[in-house]
Design a protein around this motif. Structure first.
Motif, PDB file in Angstrom:
ATOM      1  N   VAL A  30      64.995  -3.966   9.003  1.00  0.00           N
ATOM      2  CA  VAL A  30      65.842  -5.435   9.136  1.00  0.00           C
ATOM      3  C   VAL A  30      66.651  -5.359   7.600  1.00  0.00           C
ATOM      4  O   VAL A  30      65.891  -4.991   6.725  1.00  0.00           O
ATOM      5  CB  VAL A  30      65.088  -6.514   9.136  1.00  0.00           C
ATOM      6  CG1 VAL A  30      65.902  -7.901   9.048  1.00  0.00           C
ATOM      7  CG2 VAL A  30      64.330  -6.654  10.632  1.00  0.00           C
ATOM      8  N   THR A  31      67.966  -5.454   7.685  1.00  0.00           N
ATOM      9  CA  THR A  31      68.662  -5.437   6.399  1.00  0.00           C
ATOM     10  C   THR A  31      69.217  -6.830   6.159  1.00  0.00           C
ATOM     11  O   THR A  31      69.642  -7.050   4.954  1.00  0.00           O
ATOM     12  CB  THR A  31      69.784  -4.567   6.713  1.00  0.00           C
ATOM     13  OG1 THR A  31      70.550  -4.906   7.776  1.00  0.00           O
ATOM     14  CG2 THR A  31      69.331  -2.940   6.934  1.00  0.00           C
ATOM     15  N   SER A  32      69.084  -7.808   7.006  1.00  0.00           N
ATOM     16  CA  SER A  32      69.853  -8.984   6.879  1.00  0.00           C
ATOM     17  C   SER A  32      68.876  -9.791   7.794  1.00  0.00           C
ATOM     18  O   SER A  32      69.093  -9.647   9.146  1.00  0.00           O
ATOM     19  CB  SER A  32      71.156  -9.287   6.653  1.00  0.00           C
ATOM     20  OG  SER A  32      71.818 -10.665   6.633  1.00  0.00           O
ATOM     21  N   SER A  33      68.941 -11.264   7.475  1.00  0.00           N
ATOM     22  CA  SER A  33      67.962 -12.304   8.449  1.00  0.00           C
ATOM     23  C   SER A  33      69.334 -13.097   8.876  1.00  0.00           C
ATOM     24  O   SER A  33      69.107 -13.769   9.987  1.00  0.00           O
ATOM     25  CB  SER A  33      67.141 -13.338   7.857  1.00  0.00           C
ATOM     26  OG  SER A  33      67.609 -13.694   6.829  1.00  0.00           O
ATOM     27  N   SER A  34      70.397 -13.401   8.168  1.00  0.00           N
ATOM     28  CA  SER A  34      71.459 -14.063   8.410  1.00  0.00           C
ATOM     29  C   SER A  34      72.781 -13.567   7.836  1.00  0.00           C
ATOM     30  O   SER A  34      73.091 -13.491   6.811  1.00  0.00           O
ATOM     31  CB  SER A  34      71.395 -15.699   8.003  1.00  0.00           C
ATOM     32  OG  SER A  34      72.310 -16.361   8.529  1.00  0.00           O
ATOM     33  N   PRO A  35      73.674 -12.761   8.513  1.00  0.00           N
ATOM     34  CA  PRO A  35      73.278 -12.542  10.423  1.00  0.00           C
ATOM     35  C   PRO A  35      72.346 -11.706  10.361  1.00  0.00           C
ATOM     36  O   PRO A  35      72.154 -10.961   9.351  1.00  0.00           O
ATOM     37  CB  PRO A  35      74.703 -11.986  10.652  1.00  0.00           C
ATOM     38  CG  PRO A  35      75.265 -11.423   9.490  1.00  0.00           C
ATOM     39  CD  PRO A  35      74.813 -12.333   8.125  1.00  0.00           C
TER      40      PRO A  35
END
Length: 301
Positions: A30-35
């Motif tokens: 995972v590189t970003s939760s949002s987006p």
């Protein structure tokens, strides 16, 4: 209490971003939760034909797959890969030492890292139209790669890009010769290779570093009729310190470009009469584009 709440929120965010998981022998980070986005990371269990999805779902969260990371499939036995339009970057050595023979880079990809396809049996590559650079060592040790087309968006070819490759035919679609490292084609006998360039640019490539080393430089005609002779219908005339373009009713002038002998563009114009008194004295190449093709001519300032 606020500090504790903020700390907990920060901890949860960091934890979610650090999360990794596996689906169909492909590992994701995972590189970003949002987006919600993920990167393909080292996946040593990948084998055979693989399809990288545009989206993956983990713990109920739908993630967009946006990057193929560094060494993602390094040394695996994958033979074919389908890359989705969600991918914007491919990391260094991503497919190095795999068994890939052909690949299509979607137009969403803007960069490919060094040695991405090094030591592979690759034979055919279709580049993204969003890329500008062929990275260093990207096709190092690819003896089966004999033909390559560099689309018009490619402006730089870095050192060792085609080191020890099997290149015999290169087609370049850029009117301006890409800036190529003197070592871009190391250990490739360019004297026996063929370079195909846009109509009207042969003399420009013949003067450009590296490209001039090809044994054969030829133009690919874009003319619609074999009876048309652009040299008869379009004239490039030098009058003192001006360049004059003379066309006729059938052949309409569109624009001209002037290059120095290094292949560097020094003037672009849509005017039929252009002064060149601001250029240093020397030899230049004028390329004129019309609605029916292009022509080039060497001039002395």
């Amino acid at each position: 209490m606020k500090k504790i709440t903020l700390f907990c929120a920060l901890f949860i965010t960091i934890a979610s971003i650090a999360q990794s998981f596996t689906i169909d022998n492909i590992n994701y980070q995972v590189t970003s939760s949002s987006p919600a986005t993920v990167e393909v990371i080292e996946s040593p269990s990948a084998t055979g034909t693989i399809t990288i999805p545009e989206n993956v779902i983990n713990n109920g969260i739908d993630y967009a797959v946006t990057i193929i990371g560094t060494r993602a499939f390094f040394g695996t036995s994958i033979t074919k890969v389908t890359i989705p339009n969600s991918i914007i970057a491919i990391g260094g050595a991503a497919f190095e030492r795999t068994q890939i023979k052909n690949i299509i880079i979607p137009n969403s990809v803007t960069t490919i890292g060094t040695t991405a396809f090094k030591l592979t049996p690759i034979e055919e590559v279709t580049f993204s139209t969003a890329m500008t650079t062929i990275s260093a060592g990207i096709f190092d040790g690819t003896p089966l790669l004999k033909n390559i087309t560099l689309p018009s968006n490619i402006t730089v070819v870095e050192g060792l890009a085609f080191l020890n490759s099997g290149i015999t035919n290169v087609k370049v679609e850029n009117d301006t010769p890409p800036s190529a490292s003197s070592r871009a084609f190391s250990n490739v006998d360019l004297s026996k290779a063929i370079l195909t360039v846009p109509d009207g640019t042969k003399s420009i490539y013949e003067a450009a570093l590296v490209w001039k080393d090809f044994g054969t430089i030829q133009e690919v005609s874009t003319l619609s009729t074999s009876s048309f002779n652009i040299k008869e219908d379009v004239k490039i005339v030098i009058d003192g310190t001006s360049v004059l373009i003379k066309d006729n009713n059938l052949t309409k002038f569109e624009y001209l470009k002037v290059y120095d002998l290094r292949g560097k563009e020094v003037l672009t114009s849509t005017e039929l009469i252009n002064t060149i008194d601001n250029l240093s004295k020397g030899l230049y190449i004028v390329r004129v584009n019309t609605n029916r093709g292009a022509i080039s001519k060497k001039i002395i300032r």
